[in-house]
Design a protein around this motif. Structure first.
Motif, PDB file in Angstrom:
ATOM      1  N   VAL A  88       0.910  -1.200  -0.091  1.00  9.93           N
ATOM      2  CA  VAL A  88       0.057  -0.198   0.222  1.00  9.93           C
ATOM      3  C   VAL A  88       0.833   1.256   0.013  1.00  9.93           C
ATOM      4  O   VAL A  88       2.230   1.113   0.334  1.00  9.93           O
ATOM      5  CB  VAL A  88      -0.820   0.101   1.219  1.00  9.93           C
ATOM      6  CG1 VAL A  88      -1.877  -1.196   1.144  1.00  9.93           C
ATOM      7  CG2 VAL A  88      -0.051  -0.017   2.624  1.00  9.93           C
ATOM      8  N   ALA A  89       0.233   2.298  -0.292  1.00  4.70           N
ATOM      9  CA  ALA A  89       0.925   3.742  -0.101  1.00  4.70           C
ATOM     10  C   ALA A  89       1.349   3.957   1.238  1.00  4.70           C
ATOM     11  O   ALA A  89       0.394   3.612   2.171  1.00  4.70           O
ATOM     12  CB  ALA A  89       0.122   4.675  -0.880  1.00  4.70           C
ATOM     13  N   PRO A  90       2.305   4.785   1.816  1.00  6.38           N
ATOM     14  CA  PRO A  90       2.653   5.127   3.013  1.00  6.38           C
ATOM     15  C   PRO A  90       1.412   5.746   3.877  1.00  6.38           C
ATOM     16  O   PRO A  90       1.418   5.558   5.005  1.00  6.38           O
ATOM     17  CB  PRO A  90       3.862   5.894   3.181  1.00  6.38           C
ATOM     18  CG  PRO A  90       4.033   6.280   1.672  1.00  6.38           C
ATOM     19  CD  PRO A  90       3.278   5.238   0.660  1.00  6.38           C
ATOM     20  N   ALA A 102      12.270   3.212  -2.526  1.00  8.19           N
ATOM     21  CA  ALA A 102      11.996   4.921  -2.519  1.00  8.19           C
ATOM     22  C   ALA A 102      10.945   5.248  -1.432  1.00  8.19           C
ATOM     23  O   ALA A 102      10.434   6.312  -1.142  1.00  8.19           O
ATOM     24  CB  ALA A 102      11.671   5.562  -3.924  1.00  8.19           C
ATOM     25  N   GLY A 103      10.304   3.995  -1.013  1.00  7.38           N
ATOM     26  CA  GLY A 103       9.365   4.263   0.200  1.00  7.38           C
ATOM     27  C   GLY A 103       8.070   4.661  -0.365  1.00  7.38           C
ATOM     28  O   GLY A 103       6.877   4.867   0.264  1.00  7.38           O
ATOM     29  N   ARG A 104       7.819   4.486  -1.877  1.00  2.11           N
ATOM     30  CA  ARG A 104       6.603   4.755  -2.343  1.00  2.11           C
ATOM     31  C   ARG A 104       5.271   3.841  -1.961  1.00  2.11           C
ATOM     32  O   ARG A 104       3.973   4.002  -2.315  1.00  2.11           O
ATOM     33  CB  ARG A 104       6.709   5.047  -3.848  1.00  2.11           C
ATOM     34  CG  ARG A 104       7.309   6.688  -4.024  1.00  2.11           C
ATOM     35  CD  ARG A 104       7.522   6.737  -5.645  1.00  2.11           C
ATOM     36  NE  ARG A 104       8.310   5.805  -6.275  1.00  2.11           N
ATOM     37  CZ  ARG A 104       9.334   5.996  -6.704  1.00  2.11           C
ATOM     38  NH1 ARG A 104      10.072   7.029  -5.958  1.00  2.11           N
ATOM     39  NH2 ARG A 104       9.929   5.140  -7.207  1.00  2.11           N
ATOM     40  N   LEU A 105       5.915   2.626  -1.746  1.00  2.00           N
ATOM     41  CA  LEU A 105       4.816   1.704  -1.513  1.00  2.00           C
ATOM     42  C   LEU A 105       5.569   0.889  -0.165  1.00  2.00           C
ATOM     43  O   LEU A 105       6.641   0.574  -0.089  1.00  2.00           O
ATOM     44  CB  LEU A 105       4.584   0.628  -2.685  1.00  2.00           C
ATOM     45  CG  LEU A 105       3.884   0.868  -3.777  1.00  2.00           C
ATOM     46  CD1 LEU A 105       4.317   0.000  -4.999  1.00  2.00           C
ATOM     47  CD2 LEU A 105       2.485   1.250  -3.314  1.00  2.00           C
ATOM     48  N   ILE A 106       4.597   0.335   0.740  1.00  2.00           N
ATOM     49  CA  ILE A 106       4.928  -0.314   2.024  1.00  2.00           C
ATOM     50  C   ILE A 106       4.250  -1.647   1.921  1.00  2.00           C
ATOM     51  O   ILE A 106       3.161  -1.904   1.693  1.00  2.00           O
ATOM     52  CB  ILE A 106       4.551   0.530   3.138  1.00  2.00           C
ATOM     53  CG1 ILE A 106       4.737   1.860   3.006  1.00  2.00           C
ATOM     54  CG2 ILE A 106       4.723  -0.197   4.427  1.00  2.00           C
ATOM     55  CD1 ILE A 106       6.267   2.047   3.116  1.00  2.00           C
ATOM     56  N   PRO A 107       5.130  -2.712   2.012  1.00  2.00           N
ATOM     57  CA  PRO A 107       4.556  -4.352   2.122  1.00  2.00           C
ATOM     58  C   PRO A 107       3.759  -4.170   3.547  1.00  2.00           C
ATOM     59  O   PRO A 107       4.381  -3.745   4.575  1.00  2.00           O
ATOM     60  CB  PRO A 107       5.988  -5.025   2.099  1.00  2.00           C
ATOM     61  CG  PRO A 107       7.098  -4.338   2.665  1.00  2.00           C
ATOM     62  CD  PRO A 107       6.691  -2.713   2.373  1.00  2.00           C
TER      63      PRO A 107
END
Length: 320
Positions: free
Chosen positions: A172-174, A260-265
């Motif tokens: 998901v997005a942060p 880049a932290g644009r998506l988080i598992p």
């Protein structure tokens, strides 16, 4: 001593004569040169007047070369063929070498295209044509030099190279991860707050379905907030980047977004059933230096993901 150039026949009448002699028809010669039958006839007549001999025996039913016409045809056709070959070599040397690569739409959009600038920086003189298609194209028939294929080791084409393995995780997005009541993880408590982004293109990809992940949460997991379906995988990821919900991330394809932290598992990564992976396939007839350079670059990218390339064999995998 060579004949002065001004005494040689003009090129256009000579071309018209060679075409007419080849076909023994003014009409067919005109079709080859995109001229009318009468234009070819005038060209031949001009050439005959300049040489002072008849080149054809004309009748109502047939066209035949005279002995002088046969001599001129043998020489002129050879000279024009050599001239055409030289012109082709000169123009080919000025054309930019190009590589055509086939990949599925999702792989092309998420993994290949964002990395092409690296190849262009290394080889600015080589052009790239990306042919994005979810079917496994015929490389020879469709003039494709290199293809990226996805499938099991048993289904990989003979002589292909494995670039990297497939692993999956919900992402998901942060901003959405921060808003989940149970923290950034896939849980029964969070499910009611998540819209599930699903890839559905009419074919059966059970390893890309949400059911397997949800069954791990509870015997009867609660319903998600909503479900959004897309017929291209990259659309799922773009929706996730926009904060619209959770997507099943194919981690090698979205590596840049994760780093880049644009998506988080939301869960630890899992391999796909039957060890699916991404493979490089080269057309047997594409042995040009630019194709070799592009293939080597792709292999380097695969190795940078921590997977050594290995040769495999078997049937052709799907193009996804």
């Amino acid at each position: 001593m060579s004949l002065p150039l001004h005494r040689l026949p003009p090129l256009d009448p000579l071309k018209g004569f060679v075409a007419a002699a080849r076909h023994l028809s003014f009409t067919k010669a005109g079709e080859e040169l995109h001229l009318s039958q009468s234009a070819i006839s005038r060209q031949v007549q001009t050439l005959e007047e300049q040489l002072g001999v008849a080149l054809f025996q004309r009748s109502t039913r047939a066209l035949h070369l005279t002995p002088e016409g046969e001599r001129l045809f043998r020489t002129a056709s050879e000279v024009l063929a050599r001239l055409g070959s030289t012109v082709e070599d000169i123009t080919a040397s000025r054309r930019q070498p190009r590589v055509t690569i086939s990949a599925s739409i999702g792989v092309a959009a998420l993994w290949l295209v964002p990395r092409l600038s690296g190849f262009q920086a290394r080889h600015p003189d080589i052009g790239i044509r990306v042919s994005a298609d979810n079917r496994a194209v015929d490389l020879e028939a469709e003039e494709v030099d290199v293809a990226l294929r996805y499938g099991t080791p048993e289904a990989a084409p003979t002589g292909s190279l494995k670039l990297f393995d497939e692993t999956l995780a919900p992402v998901v997005a942060p901003t959405l991860a921060a808003a989940l009541p149970d923290g950034p993880r896939l849980s029964a408590a969070n499910l009611a707050h998540l819209t599930l982004l699903s890839f559905e293109d009419g074919r059966d990809y059970p390893w890309l379905r949400w059911e397997g992940w949800l069954s791990q949460l509870a015997p009867t997991p609660p319903a998600a907030k909503a479900l959004l379906q897309f017929n291209h995988y990259d659309q799922c990821i773009y929706a996730a980047l926009a904060g619209q919900g959770a997507a099943l991330g194919r981690l090698p394809l979205i590596r840049d977004h994760l780093e880049a932290g644009r998506l988080i598992p939301l869960a630890p990564p899992q391999p796909t059933p039957n060890r699916r992976a991404y493979y490089l396939l080269r057309s047997p007839s594409s042995k040009r230096p630019e194709v070799e350079a592009f293939a080597e670059w792709l292999i380097e990218l695969g190795n940078s993901d921590g997977n050594a390339s290995t040769e495999t064999g078997g049937q052709s995998p799907s193009g996804n």
